[in-house]
Write an enzyme that holds these catalytic residues in place. Structure first.
Site, PDB file in Angstrom:
ATOM      1  N   GLN A 474     -26.152  -5.842  34.999  1.00  0.00           N
ATOM      2  CA  GLN A 474     -25.622  -4.913  35.663  1.00  0.00           C
ATOM      3  C   GLN A 474     -27.094  -3.784  35.394  1.00  0.00           C
ATOM      4  O   GLN A 474     -26.757  -2.453  35.851  1.00  0.00           O
ATOM      5  CB  GLN A 474     -24.216  -3.688  34.394  1.00  0.00           C
ATOM      6  N   ALA A 495     -22.020   1.223  37.843  1.00  0.00           N
ATOM      7  CA  ALA A 495     -21.304   1.459  36.490  1.00  0.00           C
ATOM      8  C   ALA A 495     -22.457   1.691  35.744  1.00  0.00           C
ATOM      9  O   ALA A 495     -23.637   0.301  36.370  1.00  0.00           O
ATOM     10  CB  ALA A 495     -20.466   0.499  36.365  1.00  0.00           C
ATOM     11  N   SER A 500     -19.374  -1.857  32.990  1.00  0.00           N
ATOM     12  CA  SER A 500     -19.038  -2.167  34.231  1.00  0.00           C
ATOM     13  C   SER A 500     -17.727  -3.103  34.023  1.00  0.00           C
ATOM     14  O   SER A 500     -17.802  -3.946  32.872  1.00  0.00           O
ATOM     15  CB  SER A 500     -19.775  -2.877  34.418  1.00  0.00           C
ATOM     16  N   HIS A 502     -16.928  -5.569  35.383  1.00  0.00           N
ATOM     17  CA  HIS A 502     -17.529  -6.448  35.864  1.00  0.00           C
ATOM     18  C   HIS A 502     -17.389  -7.637  34.450  1.00  0.00           C
ATOM     19  O   HIS A 502     -17.821  -8.971  33.760  1.00  0.00           O
ATOM     20  CB  HIS A 502     -19.004  -6.841  36.919  1.00  0.00           C
ATOM     21  N   ASP A 509     -15.112  -9.664  42.086  1.00  0.00           N
ATOM     22  CA  ASP A 509     -15.032  -9.530  44.086  1.00  0.00           C
ATOM     23  C   ASP A 509     -14.627 -10.212  44.585  1.00  0.00           C
ATOM     24  O   ASP A 509     -15.667 -11.159  44.386  1.00  0.00           O
ATOM     25  CB  ASP A 509     -16.601  -8.507  43.807  1.00  0.00           C
ATOM     26  N   GLU A 552     -11.667   0.574  45.961  1.00  0.00           N
ATOM     27  CA  GLU A 552     -12.313  -0.829  46.161  1.00  0.00           C
ATOM     28  C   GLU A 552     -11.561  -2.284  46.940  1.00  0.00           C
ATOM     29  O   GLU A 552     -10.641  -2.668  45.534  1.00  0.00           O
ATOM     30  CB  GLU A 552     -13.390  -1.599  45.055  1.00  0.00           C
ATOM     31  N   HIS A 555     -12.026  -5.820  44.592  1.00  0.00           N
ATOM     32  CA  HIS A 555     -12.236  -5.490  43.132  1.00  0.00           C
ATOM     33  C   HIS A 555     -10.834  -5.814  42.566  1.00  0.00           C
ATOM     34  O   HIS A 555     -10.168  -4.945  42.467  1.00  0.00           O
ATOM     35  CB  HIS A 555     -13.272  -4.027  42.716  1.00  0.00           C
TER      36      HIS A 555
HETATM   37 ZN   LIG Z   1     -16.471  -5.440  41.651  1.00  0.00          ZN
END
Ligand SMILES: [Zn+2]
Length: 586
Positions: A474, A495, A500, A502, A509, A552, A555
């Site tokens: 990230q 992020a 993040s 993630h 995603d 998003e 996501h």
């Molecule tokens: Zn994402």
């Protein structure tokens, strides 16, 4: 005898010698006679053929009339009746018929007849006929009685000695044998309602298979009635100890007999005139089986229909008491209560002005989830007994209980922030660089696979475009975006390292992390279905002020199914739902 001995005939002497021997007094003079040759000659001269054609008629209960064919040259006939394997003579006649009298009723007897010729005053016998069997007639039937039945008449009479009984019914002016029975009773079935005439006689079968009948009983007139089966048996269960039965009326019925099953039988528990009956004093939550039959009274006797089909019901369970809530969080709680006899418990929640059944439990507790924070809930519980036909009988509702869920609380453990157990990663709550699940969590992967399979069945292909991202990955991405677009722009879509979603290992995603994913069939399917599999659209449209990120559609974030459904149904972003912020401090 003396006369025979005085004659000087060799055959007669031979014969006399035998008779004397049998008597035990044997004079020497007689014994000294030498005779075999002469005796044989005499026998030849006097031999008679065997009696043939022996037959009989049985005129009554104590006589058998025998008759046979005449034997040419016979002077008479000797009739023997079997006794202990022998045929001692019972009569000596010159005729070819003889009435045996004084016999018991319905008795079998065996006879043999032989002809004889008198030679020199001495009877010389031919061979016996073959054995002949007959029987006397049975006694007349007396005491014939008839009992009216449902489409039937039951007959009975006094026993007599015989092989079987024959039952006769008058049909169209003629007597017709309708039954043969070994016992002194018989039930005539399949009769329409009406009047019938019957009579009975006994039958004795002799050894050669011929039947000898006794006199008919007196005729008897009997009634048959028809009582139809009860239909439409049903019930209501008013409380924990009663079942109210009801059924359709049977035309012409004088009453009804109610049977309740016990040890496979249906002993009568009530005799009523009407078409309802309330069975009382039963235990709570117990299954019972019932049958009902109608009756008509004929000459003071109840004539019953067949029973109706078995009908099952149950009493209600007792009221549930002692309902309590425990382990109350912002979104979950446990309910428990005192056990009562039942099949299951039904749990109700008060929502939108109505009581709604939200759970069924076979044990006296139930976990409730998907609740909202700082919300007051009302619950009540009732027990249910399911009867054998699958109908439910409910106990009274428990007292209501009211529970208020607490606010969500953010808990920080080892530098990581959780709200109601959900790991947070947004602009306010960061993850340490050391937090590294090394990929998507097990739950997240499994939930995605399940969703992928379901989507495929709907003709939708879903795949992981980007899943877990480490702190360092990230950092690389964020720095790249900053260099390209500047820090302010990068912060809108990427992020900072440690912030993040993630990095949680619970974010994916899907397919294509770009604006072109929005509006595709895949994006629509994902928005409509992901909550069922425990995912939320993490950054919904128009929620940038709360989430800190623009829309998003690709996501998704795994939070578990009840929470995902609650958040989705609420129309709120995760931040709004939990009442938390997503803002960088600088
Ligand atoms: Zn994402």
């Amino acid at each position: 005898m003396k006369k025979i001995i005085n004659r000087k005939n060799t055959a007669a002497v031979a014969c006399a010698a035998m008779m004397i021997c049998a008597a035990g007094a044997v004079p020497d003079s007689v014994l000294s006679v030498s005779m075999p040759v002469q005796a044989a000659e005499a026998a030849e001269q006097t031999s008679l053929p065997q009696v043939t054609g022996l037959t009989s008629k049985t005129p009554d209960i104590s006589s058998i009339r025998l008759s046979w064919n005449a034997v040419s040259g016979a002077d008479g006939y000797s009739i023997g009746m079997r006794s202990k394997g022998q045929y001692p003579e019972i009569a000596d006649v010159t005729d070819t018929t003889y009435l045996v009298t004084g016999l018991p009723a319905a008795t079998r007897e065996n006879f043999k007849v032989r002809a004889y010729k008198i030679v020199n005053g001495q009877k010389v016998y031919g061979d016996y006929s073959v054995n002949y069997n007959s029987a006397t007639n049975p006694r007349p039937i007396s005491g014939l009685k008839a009992q009216t039945g449902n489409a039937s008449v039951s007959l009975s009479w006094k026993k007599v000695g015989c092989s079987n009984y024959r039952v006769f019914m008058l049909e169209n002016g003629k007597w017709k044998q309708i039954a043969q029975t070994d016992t002194n009773s018989y039930t005539v079935i399949g009769l329409d309602a009406g009047s019938y005439k019957f009579k009975v006689r006994a039958c004795k079968r002799d050894d050669k298979g011929a039947n000898h009948y006794g006199k008919y009983s007196q005729e008897i007139t009997a009634q048959a009635v028809t009582v139809n089966k009860v239909t439409g048996l049903t019930s209501k269960t008013p409380n924990t100890s009663s079942i109210k039965l009801s059924w359709n009326a049977v035309s012409g019925a004088d009453g009804y007999s109610v049977g309740m099953r016990s040890k496979g039988k249906y002993p009568e528990i009530a005799d009523v005139k009407g078409t309802t009956y309330t069975v009382k004093g039963l235990p709570a939550a117990t299954r019972e089986n019932f049958k009902v039959r109608a009756y008509k009274i004929v000459d003071g006797v109840k004539i019953y229909s067949d029973y109706c089909e078995n009908y099952n019901s149950a009493t209600n369970p007792r009221k549930v008491t002692g309902v309590k809530a425990s382990d109350i969080t912002a979104s979950t709680l446990d309910l428990n209560w005192k056990s009562v006899g039942c099949t299951s418990y039904k749990v109700f929640i008060y929502t939108n002005g109505k009581w709604k059944n939200i759970a069924s439990s076979t044990v006296n507790s139930c976990a409730i989830n998907g609740l909202y924070a700082k919300t007051t809930y009302r619950f009540k519980v009732r027990a249910c007994k399911t009867d054998d036909k699958g109908s439910n009988h409910y106990g009274a509702y428990s007292e209501e209980i009211t529970v208020k869920t607490p606010d969500h609380t953010v808990e920080v453990i080892n530098g990581m922030s959780y709200v109601d157990g959900v790991l947070l990663a947004n602009k306010t709550y960061s993850l340490p660089a050391s937090y590294d699940p090394k990929g998507l969590t097990k739950e997240t992967s499994a939930a995605f696979k399940k969703m992928q399979t379901a989507a495929y069945k709907d003709g939708i292909s879903l795949w992981v475009c980007s899943g877990y991202r480490s702190y360092y990955d990230q950092r690389y991405l964020y720095n790249m975006y900053c260099n390209r677009d500047g820090k302010a722009a990068a912060d809108k879509y990427s992020a900072r390292p440690g912030y993040s979603d993630h990095q949680t290992g619970m974010a994916i995603d899907v397919n294509n992390a770009s604006d072109s994913f929005g509006g595709t069939r895949e994006a629509k399917w994902l928005a409509n279905n992901c909550a069922k599999y425990g995912f939320i659209i993490r950054y919904p449209k128009g929620k940038e002020a709360y989430t800190g990120y623009q829309y998003e559609p690709w996501h998704i974030r795994y939070v578990g199914t009840p929470l995902a459904q609650n958040i989705t149904n609420s129309g709120l972003s995760l931040e709004e739902y939990f009442g938390i912020t997503s803002q960088y401090k600088d």
